[in-house]
Design a protein around this motif. Structure first.
Motif, PDB file in Angstrom:
ATOM      1  N   ASN A  96      -4.251  35.822  -0.528  1.00 12.91           N
ATOM      2  CA  ASN A  96      -5.045  36.105  -2.094  1.00 12.91           C
ATOM      3  C   ASN A  96      -5.477  37.277  -1.901  1.00 12.91           C
ATOM      4  O   ASN A  96      -5.680  37.776  -0.962  1.00 12.91           O
ATOM      5  N   SER A 147      -9.142  30.943  -7.567  1.00 14.76           N
ATOM      6  CA  SER A 147      -8.702  29.528  -6.985  1.00 14.76           C
ATOM      7  C   SER A 147      -9.636  28.247  -7.351  1.00 14.76           C
ATOM      8  O   SER A 147     -10.819  28.468  -6.727  1.00 14.76           O
ATOM      9  N   SER A 183      -7.394  33.661  -9.945  1.00 13.72           N
ATOM     10  CA  SER A 183      -7.425  34.351  -8.610  1.00 13.72           C
ATOM     11  C   SER A 183      -8.494  33.830  -7.734  1.00 13.72           C
ATOM     12  O   SER A 183      -8.316  34.156  -6.455  1.00 13.72           O
ATOM     13  N   THR A 231     -11.631  32.594   0.880  1.00 19.42           N
ATOM     14  CA  THR A 231     -10.238  31.743   0.832  1.00 19.42           C
ATOM     15  C   THR A 231     -10.710  30.234   0.872  1.00 19.42           C
ATOM     16  O   THR A 231     -12.088  30.012   0.963  1.00 19.42           O
TER      17      THR A 231
END
Lengths: 135, 376
Positions: B127, B245, B243, B135
């Motif tokens: 990412n 997530s 982006s 993350t």
């Protein structure tokens, strides 16, 4: 000096200007030359009007702390020695959101706090924008 | 607003099946998927060769799955291994059946994340924010919950109520992976992962597979079990911060409000009619966001709403009666939809909700979906 062992950014045509400006200690967001939309991360077309005529605009580096978290698990070995470390979500004054690290918060982080960018060189090519509480 | 009312009570779930849940290095996605399929076929009493629609999720290659099962359907959809895909897939199957593209759809999901040591973060899912160490989907939920605490005064003790209730429910489910009771104190003292979230806020990672078989209302009448009708559905995406997530800046509230109007309007029920609630719970905060967005409680009030065992079987709103992702099994929404069917059939034994007539599933994710199931 030991080799840098954390993930490095993927630099390509789209992202190179951002990292070149960061090396000069400037924080930039993508700017649509047609409709004026400012956004980040970089997008191959403007998400608002789909124009391909886009550039980069240096921003103030100031924003507010939208939220933050503290990692106690290292998903990469390179981060193990930093545990626990803070990751912040910044709403830049110019609009876009930016994920970064909150440095030297000393337990004073609070949603809505004013923050400002600082720069940390990590390799010869890469300088990471990070944030600290604004003075 | 789009209107799906024409699809109300047109499609039924006629078969459900699952494997055991746990750690099964001796088999793989296909082996588990085949077991769940066999179980679902037996449950509905259909000849497997009648199945002419196949939807697979987290299965590496749909055609190999068909080869293994000895079926060559005329409608096939493979979906990626994301939790949000369960209710998306079910709604696609409803549309395909109602359009006449096929007559009987088998939906198969399998996960081998436990035996293959999947981490859901780091190098597995590159990412743009990796250089800053951001993350994992859990981090997005931690980010949202931190803000929820700041805006509304929600506490981690209130969040604990979610995990404690689902573990209680899992204790009533002999098939659940985690059944040992936990307390609010256990939650508060659990290992920190990405604070403000701790281990007991995170879903399990285990192997297993689930299968559902759907057909039209008319065809459902001839099968073994009483049909469970799909009476309401709705969906809305939130891709603006993809982006990050699993993140939505407003706790998915705008999307869930639209979904509530759409789904309840179609089914002709409201939150007070829901006998059992199946809430996608990859991380405990999403349960709070779902309750607010759908209107089970007011904005910012989910923390106090869940206090005192509200979500337990026997509580005011029995939720994730099988133990959910937090304590039963990480079947990414699929097992919760199966649980909805079993509750409406009255097959849930000790965890059965009495007089269960209306069950709602919700997944508050970047592709939020809700489904209301009723007795046929």
């Amino acid at each position: 000096m030991t080799a840098y062992d954390k993930p490095l950014p993927k630099i390509d045509t789209l992202t190179r200007p951002f990292w070149e400006l960061a090396k000069d200690e400037k924080l930039a967001v993508q700017l649509c030359n047609d409709c004026g939309d400012r956004h980040f991360p970089a997008s191959p077309v403007c998400p608002k009007c789909l124009s391909k005529d886009q550039g980069w605009e240096v921003v103030s580096g100031r924003g507010t702390l939208f939220s933050w978290v503290t990692f106690h698990r290292a998903y990469w070995n390179g981060f193990a020695k930093d545990l626990p470390y803070d990751v912040c979500l910044i709403e830049l004054d110019e609009g876009p959101f930016f994920v970064s690290n909150l440095v030297d918060a000393g337990g004073e982080a609070a949603v809505g706090a004013r923050v400002e960018v600082v720069f940390e060189p990590i390799t010869d090519e890469i300088t990471l924008p990070k944030f600290k509480l604004a003075t | 607003m789009s209107d799906f009312r024409a699809l109300k009570d047109k499609v039924a779930v006629v078969g459900v099946g699952n494997t055991r849940y746990g750690n099964f290095p001796e088999t793989d996605d296909y082996g588990l998927g085949a077991d769940a399929f066999r179980d679902a076929v037996a449950d509905c009493g259909i000849d497997k060769n009648e199945i002419d629609g196949l939807l697979v999720c987290r299965i590496p290659y749909y055609a190999r799955m068909g080869e293994i099962l000895g079926i060559s359907p005329r409608w096939t959809i493979p979906l990626p291994p994301h939790g949000r895909m369960a209710s998306m897939g079910i709604i696609e199957a409803v549309a395909a059946l109602e359009a006449g593209l096929c007559k009987y759809v088998a939906l198969i999901y399998a996960n081998i994340g436990r035996s293959r040591r999947v981490n859901y973060g780091g190098e597995e899912s590159p990412n743009i924010w990796d250089p800053w160490g951001y993350t994992s989907p859990g981090a997005a939920h931690a980010m949202m919950f931190q803000r929820h605490m700041a805006l509304y005064g929600t506490t981690t003790e209130q969040l604990a109520e979610v995990s404690v209730a689902f573990r209680h429910n899992a204790g009533l489910n002999p098939d659940a992976v985690m059944r040992k009771p936990i307390t609010i104190e256990d939650h508060e003292n659990a290992r920190p992962i990405v604070l403000p979230l701790r281990l007991l806020d995170y879903c399990l990672i285990n192997d297993g597979a689930v299968c559902m078989i759907l057909t039209t209302k008319e065809r459902a009448k001839d099968l073994k079990k009483p049909p469970v009708m799909i009476s309401g559905l709705g969906g809305r995406e939130a891709f603006a911060h993809a982006s990050l997530s699993n993140f939505e800046r407003d706790f998915f509230y705008p999307q869930l409000q639209e979904i509530a109007a759409e789904t309840y309007g179609m089914a002709g029920v409201g939150p007070s009619d829901i006998d059992a609630f199946m809430c996608y719970d990859n991380f405990s905060p999403t349960v709070l966001f779902s309750l607010e967005g759908l209107g089970f409680c007011g904005r910012g009030e989910s923390g106090s709403f869940v206090e005192g065992g509200t979500l337990k079987v026997g509580g005011k709103l029995p939720t994730n009666t099988d133990g959910g992702h937090l304590s039963n099994s990480y079947m990414q929404g699929w097992a919760l939809n199966v649980e909805a069917v079993r509750q409406l059939r009255g097959e849930c034994g000790e965890r059965q909700v009495p007089d269960c007539e209306v069950v709602q599933f919700i997944a508050a994710t970047p592709c939020s979906r809700s489904i209301i199931y009723t007795r046929g």
